[in-house]
Design a protein around this motif. Structure first.
Motif, short mmCIF file in Angstrom:
data_model
loop_
_atom_site.label_atom_id
_atom_site.label_comp_id
_atom_site.label_asym_id
_atom_site.label_seq_id
_atom_site.Cartn_x
_atom_site.Cartn_y
_atom_site.Cartn_z
N UNK A 32 -78.49 -43.97 24.65
CA UNK A 32 -77.89 -42.65 24.88
C UNK A 32 -76.65 -42.73 25.76
N UNK A 33 -76.58 -43.74 26.63
CA UNK A 33 -75.41 -43.88 27.50
C UNK A 33 -74.34 -44.79 26.90
N UNK A 34 -74.50 -45.15 25.64
CA UNK A 34 -73.50 -46.00 24.98
C UNK A 34 -72.13 -45.33 25.07
N UNK A 113 -79.70 -37.15 17.73
CA UNK A 113 -80.06 -38.31 18.57
C UNK A 113 -78.87 -39.24 18.81
N UNK A 114 -77.72 -38.91 18.26
CA UNK A 114 -76.56 -39.80 18.41
C UNK A 114 -76.09 -39.82 19.87
N UNK A 115 -75.72 -40.99 20.40
CA UNK A 115 -75.18 -41.01 21.76
C UNK A 115 -74.01 -40.02 21.87
N UNK A 116 -74.02 -39.13 22.87
CA UNK A 116 -73.02 -38.06 22.96
C UNK A 116 -71.57 -38.53 23.01
N UNK A 117 -71.33 -39.75 23.50
CA UNK A 117 -69.94 -40.19 23.63
C UNK A 117 -69.24 -40.31 22.27
N UNK A 119 -69.35 -38.02 19.97
CA UNK A 119 -68.77 -36.68 19.77
C UNK A 119 -67.60 -36.48 20.73
N UNK A 120 -67.83 -36.88 22.01
CA UNK A 120 -66.82 -36.67 23.05
C UNK A 120 -65.52 -37.40 22.73
N UNK A 121 -65.61 -38.54 22.07
CA UNK A 121 -64.42 -39.32 21.74
C UNK A 121 -63.86 -39.03 20.35
N UNK A 122 -64.45 -38.05 19.69
CA UNK A 122 -63.99 -37.66 18.35
C UNK A 122 -63.81 -38.87 17.43
N UNK A 123 -64.85 -39.71 17.38
CA UNK A 123 -64.80 -40.92 16.55
C UNK A 123 -64.81 -40.56 15.07
N UNK A 183 -69.87 -31.78 9.38
CA UNK A 183 -68.79 -32.55 8.74
C UNK A 183 -67.40 -31.92 8.87
N UNK A 184 -67.34 -30.60 9.02
CA UNK A 184 -66.02 -29.99 9.13
C UNK A 184 -65.55 -29.85 10.58
N UNK A 185 -66.43 -30.13 11.51
CA UNK A 185 -66.06 -30.01 12.93
C UNK A 185 -65.61 -31.34 13.53
N UNK A 186 -65.89 -32.42 12.84
CA UNK A 186 -65.52 -33.76 13.33
C UNK A 186 -64.80 -34.50 12.22
#
Ligand code: A3P
Length: 276
Positions: A32-34, A113-117, A119-123, A183-186
């Motif tokens: 989770x902290x990845x 369950x995806x590590x939040x980073x 989303x935060x980094x817009x990968x 899918x349309x937000x990222x």
């Protein structure tokens, strides 16, 4: 037979109602902290949806169609599997942390369950969905041959298990729906296994569908911000066909010992088809 520490690590346990391998659950905080990076590309799939296939396609694109470079390692070792854990071996997170950027990583995790980073980094997320029916059949045979996953029981029993999401990585329905909804937000390229299949032929050899792998591979090339010559694209189509990958020891899992994957029960590259 696996009553050892390895056996314990491989049992399935729940996180947020989703069954995952115990070793992954033990390692949950690290996962989770990845720390994702903005230029990470994450390959996301529900199990048995063509993960190996899309990994080989992405690697061929990254290597500009250089087959020899794609032979540098078995496919499981080319893209760190974020939630993978089997101590004392390095975890997926540890492998990703030592990988130079830009990184291509992979996961089977559902969105929640995806590590939040990530989303935060817009990968960039490359999702491949395969129809539930073929996924279920493929997963059933995989659990038969995979000696470290629970025995699937009879087909009738497995049907219930699969439908109720009591398999590793949870419900197919929730997984596909979860990724579809974001899918349309990222930055998501959402592909379908069925579209990636070669043009299939009807009873009198007429094409039944118009998609072909080249068209889907071209989408991946664009998504990755690359541009490749037509000849390289053709080469990638050829090299990533089911027939080629079934014979390729770097993709067909033949290097995995029989006490883990018993391919005499069912081959890893089993049929590679979409049902009519
Ligand atoms: P089947 O069991 O239906 O044959 P994953 O890599 O996610 O575990 O998915 C495995 C499934 O993808 C297997 O399905 C396998 O045969 C199929 N597959 C692997 N490579 C493929 C390819 N190049 N073309 C089509 N299907 C492929």
């Amino acid at each position: 037979a696996l009553t050892t520490e390895l056996g314990r690590q491989l049992q399935l346990r729940e996180v947020g109602g989703i069954l995952l391998q115990a070793a992954t659950v033990d390692n949950w905080s690290e996962i989770q902290h990845f720390e994702a990076k903005p230029d990470d590309l994450l390959i996301c799939t529900y199990p048995k949806s063509g993960t190996t296939w899309i990994q080989e396609i992405v690697d061929m694109i990254e290597q500009n169609g250089d087959v020899a470079k794609c032979q540098r390692a078995i496919i499981q070792h080319r893209h760190p599997f974020i939630e993978w854990a089997r101590p004392p071996q390095p975890s997926g997170v540890e492998k990703a942390n030592t990988m130079p950027s830009p990184r291509t990583l992979r996961t089977h995790l559902p969105t929640q369950l995806l590590p939040p980073s990530f989303w935060e980094n817009n990968c960039k997320f490359l999702y491949v969905a395969r129809n539930a029916k073929d996924c279920m059949v493929s997963y059933y045979h995989f659990q038969r041959m995979n000696q470290v996953l629970p025995d699937p029981g009879t087909w009738e029993e497995y049907f219930e298990t699969f439908i109720s999401g009591k398999v590793g990585w949870g419900s197919w329905f929730d997984h596909v729906k979860g990724w579809w909804e974001i899918k349309d937000r990222y930055q998501v390229l959402f592909l379908f296994y069925e579209d990636m299949k070669r043009v299939s032929k009807g009873p009198s050899e007429e094409p039944l569908q118009t998609q072909d792998p080249k068209c889907e591979i071209q989408k991946v090339v664009q998504f990755m911000g690359k541009s490749l010559d037509e000849t390289v694209l053709d080469e990638i189509v050829q090299e990533t066909s089911f027939e080629k990958m079934k014979e390729n020891p770097m993709t067909n899992r033949s290097t995995v010992p029989k006490f883990i994957l018993d391919q005499s029960i069912s081959p890893f590259m089993r049929k590679g088809e979409d049902s009519p």
